[in-house]
Design a protein around this motif. Structure first.
Motif, mmCIF file in Angstrom:
data_model
loop_
_atom_site.group_PDB
_atom_site.id
_atom_site.type_symbol
_atom_site.label_atom_id
_atom_site.label_comp_id
_atom_site.label_asym_id
_atom_site.label_seq_id
_atom_site.Cartn_x
_atom_site.Cartn_y
_atom_site.Cartn_z
ATOM 1 N N LYS A 183 2.553 15.930 11.589
ATOM 2 C CA LYS A 183 3.306 14.877 10.874
ATOM 3 C C LYS A 183 2.432 13.652 10.614
ATOM 4 C CE LYS A 183 7.547 16.451 10.189
ATOM 5 N NZ LYS A 183 8.726 16.409 11.038
ATOM 6 N N MET A 184 1.497 13.379 11.509
ATOM 7 C CA MET A 184 0.611 12.228 11.275
ATOM 8 C C MET A 184 -0.389 12.545 10.160
ATOM 9 S SD MET A 184 0.014 10.277 14.892
ATOM 10 C CE MET A 184 -0.193 8.713 14.029
ATOM 11 N N LEU A 185 -0.872 13.783 10.148
ATOM 12 C CA LEU A 185 -1.846 14.153 9.119
ATOM 13 C C LEU A 185 -1.198 14.247 7.737
ATOM 14 C CD1 LEU A 185 -4.154 16.725 10.946
ATOM 15 C CD2 LEU A 185 -4.265 14.242 10.865
ATOM 16 N N VAL B 257 4.391 10.458 9.811
ATOM 17 C CA VAL B 257 4.453 9.489 10.915
ATOM 18 C C VAL B 257 3.178 8.659 10.821
ATOM 19 C CG1 VAL B 257 4.443 9.171 13.423
ATOM 20 C CG2 VAL B 257 5.844 11.004 12.409
ATOM 21 N N ASP B 258 3.348 7.334 10.778
ATOM 22 C CA ASP B 258 2.192 6.453 10.587
ATOM 23 C C ASP B 258 1.644 5.890 11.893
ATOM 24 O OD1 ASP B 258 2.245 6.206 7.512
ATOM 25 O OD2 ASP B 258 4.318 5.848 8.115
ATOM 26 N N VAL B 259 2.532 5.635 12.825
ATOM 27 C CA VAL B 259 2.123 5.033 14.098
ATOM 28 C C VAL B 259 2.876 5.729 15.229
ATOM 29 C CG1 VAL B 259 2.082 2.903 15.475
ATOM 30 C CG2 VAL B 259 1.795 2.776 12.985
ATOM 31 N N VAL C 113 -7.054 9.440 11.455
ATOM 32 C CA VAL C 113 -6.098 8.751 12.340
ATOM 33 C C VAL C 113 -6.902 8.027 13.419
ATOM 34 C CG1 VAL C 113 -4.220 9.041 14.013
ATOM 35 C CG2 VAL C 113 -4.285 10.450 11.928
ATOM 36 N N GLN C 114 -6.613 6.748 13.621
ATOM 37 C CA GLN C 114 -7.304 6.008 14.688
ATOM 38 C C GLN C 114 -6.689 6.385 16.023
ATOM 39 O OE1 GLN C 114 -7.965 1.624 13.594
ATOM 40 N NE2 GLN C 114 -6.149 2.284 12.504
ATOM 41 N N TYR C 115 -7.538 6.581 17.008
ATOM 42 C CA TYR C 115 -7.044 6.916 18.344
ATOM 43 C C TYR C 115 -7.335 5.744 19.276
ATOM 44 C CZ TYR C 115 -7.098 8.947 23.019
ATOM 45 O OH TYR C 115 -6.892 9.184 24.350
#
Ligand code: ZN
Length: 510
Positions: A207-209, A213-215, A254-256
């Motif tokens: 979902k983030m990719l 979902v953004d955050v 995506v920043q981790y």
């Protein structure tokens, strides 16, 4: 009755009901009540379209648990506690939610959060699927899946952010983005053999990719990395498929972030995955290295608030529930107060003319309140006698029929039960009746007279419980829904929990 008499009585009623003449008119309680009435009369329904929706879920904070948190906070501020007002208790609208799920009188977080996120009730343990799905079965692609409010918000062009102090794969946050036939399918190792249903951690990364979902900020790092991989804090992962989902997310932009320093340095314009603990994050009472719930809330809002189409943000105080399962009120009330701090910041920071802000819980616990305690009895301590000559309690605790003091709070079940299993060698073997022997196999007595004088200052103290269980349980009682902002006036009355979704949906579509 003669007309003259009726007129006289009417006139008498009018004159005695004139507020200006009431003998209590200068009493502070009366004046405060009048001020509240004025506020209510001035309340105007907000029928704006909700650009933003913030759903704050305190896991396990039913009306009883919330009462304990309120009193604790008020006592921390030096007051009696019961008259304290939490930030969300100032909201203009309130409803009660009926929390049962399709097959459970006493619900769990999976069924309840699915109700809030999708508008339907489902079975215990299911995430984002309806009750036609058998818990623990292998989910076929598309079967039984129901649409989350987060997906609807995305379809309207909004940003989606998730914050939780629990594992991001745990039931409440999972119900925002996942479809799973079992809440326990947090990584691949829990799935049935030969089942290709993606586990919950995998679904979050997918979902983030895809930009759905953004955050996502919370705990649960272990479910995103393989068991042979060691994380930043020296903990091994739990996946069995060799995948490193964190590395995969990073490869795709995506920043981790994994601690307060990396969170503070984040670029708010890019997607953010924050995994701050291997499992759940630290309890607020013990917090040393994890960011506070308020800090995560601020980061999530900053990441989404400039988006022209608005955002949906779900915030969970996930560990109120865990502390209560331990019969440990001290940690539970501090968790709830961490949530209150986050909500107080939201109230100050967001534009409530265009933001529907809902603060609720998924379910209550088996918390109980004892005795006729005097004002100011320590919510973490003994129930003290009412003082006839002063507001504050006397220095004497109330006693049970066993001659021992009792605490303000007990749990009706849990690991801190006063009943303990008696080792077989200690059984009363002279009793030949096996029924009596069996009954005595669990026995106990209250030990409150042995507690240290300052036991209430001990964060590890567990309140007394009755029924012996491995862990204290939820209960099926109603929970409160506090709300403010567009269309919040619809959250009013005694509602089925899934109605929350319907009001959110209405508010963003108007
Ligand atoms: Zn629970």
């Amino acid at each position: 009755m003669k007309l003259v008499t009726i007129l006289y009585l009417l006139c008498w009623c009018c004159s005695t009901l004139d507020a200006g003449e009431l003998s209590q008119k200068n009493n502070q309680w009366y004046l405060d009540g009048q001020a509240t009435l004025s506020d209510k009369l001035a309340t105007v329904a907000n029928t704006n379209t909700a650009k933003n929706v913030i759903l704050v879920v305190s896991d396990g904070n039913g009306v009883g648990a919330n009462y304990a948190a309120r009193v604790w906070r008020g006592q921390q501020e030096g007051g009696y506690g019961d008259d304290y007002v939490m930030a969300y208790e100032k909201f203009p609208h309130l409803a009660l939610a009926k929390t049962y799920t399709v097959n459970a009188m006493t619900p769990d977080s999976a069924g309840t959060m699915t109700a809030m996120m999708t508008g339907i009730k489902t079975d215990q343990g299911l995430i984002g699927v309806d009750e036609t799905i058998l818990r623990g079965s292998c989910l076929e692609e598309g079967v039984g899946q129901v649409t989350s409010f987060a997906s609807m918000a995305k379809a309207l062009g909004k940003k989606v952010a998730i914050v939780s102090t629990a594992r991001l794969t745990h039931a409440t946050p999972a119900a925002v983005y996942a479809h799973s036939s079992d809440r326990d399918f947090e990584d691949d190792t829990a799935l049935p053999a030969d089942c290709t249903q993606p586990d919950i951690a995998q679904q979050l990364i997918t979902k983030m990719l895809s930009g759905d979902v953004d955050v996502a900020l919370g705990g649960g790092r272990r479910h995103f990395i393989d068991h042979a991989t060691i994380d930043e804090e020296g903990q091994a992962g739990q996946r069995g498929d060799g995948q490193n989902l964190i590395a995969r997310a990073r490869r795709h932009g995506v920043q981790y972030v994994w601690d307060p320093a990396t969170l503070a340095a984040v670029d708010y314009s890019q997607p953010i995955l924050g995994l701050f603990a291997s499992s759940h994050m630290e309890y607020e009472a013990d917090r040393t290295s994890d960011p506070a719930l308020k800090t995560m809330t601020q980061a999530a809002v900053r990441a989404v608030e400039k988006h022209p189409a608005g955002y949906f943000l779900m915030i969970e105080a996930g560990r109120v529930d865990h502390a209560l399962h331990g019969g440990n009120l001290a940690r539970a009330v501090q968790e709830q107060n961490a949530l209150e701090s986050a909500v107080a910041w939201l109230v100050e920071h967001v534009n409530l003319a265009e933001t529907l802000l809902i603060v609720t819980a998924d379910h209550e616990h088996s918390i109980a309140f004892n005795g006729y305690c005097g004002r100011g009895s320590n919510i973490l301590g003994f129930c003290m006698q009412i003082n006839k000559q002063a507001i504050k309690h006397t220095d004497e605790p109330l006693l049970g029929k066993d001659g021992k003091p009792y605490e303000v709070v007990s749990f009706t079940n849990g690991a801190s039960s006063i009943l303990q299993e008696v080792p077989e060698e200690e059984w009363y073997l002279d009793i030949t009746n096996q029924d009596i022997q069996h009954a005595l196999a669990w026995s106990g007595t209250r030990k409150t007279h042995q507690l240290a004088e300052d036991f209430h200052a001990d964060h590890d103290h567990r309140q007394e419980a009755l029924i012996p269980l491995h862990a204290e349980t939820h209960s099926g009682e109603d929970v409160a829904i506090y709300s403010i902002g567009p269309w919040s006036h619809l959250l009013n009355g005694t509602l089925e929990q899934n109605v929350i979704f319907h009001v959110m949906q209405h508010a963003v579509r108007q």
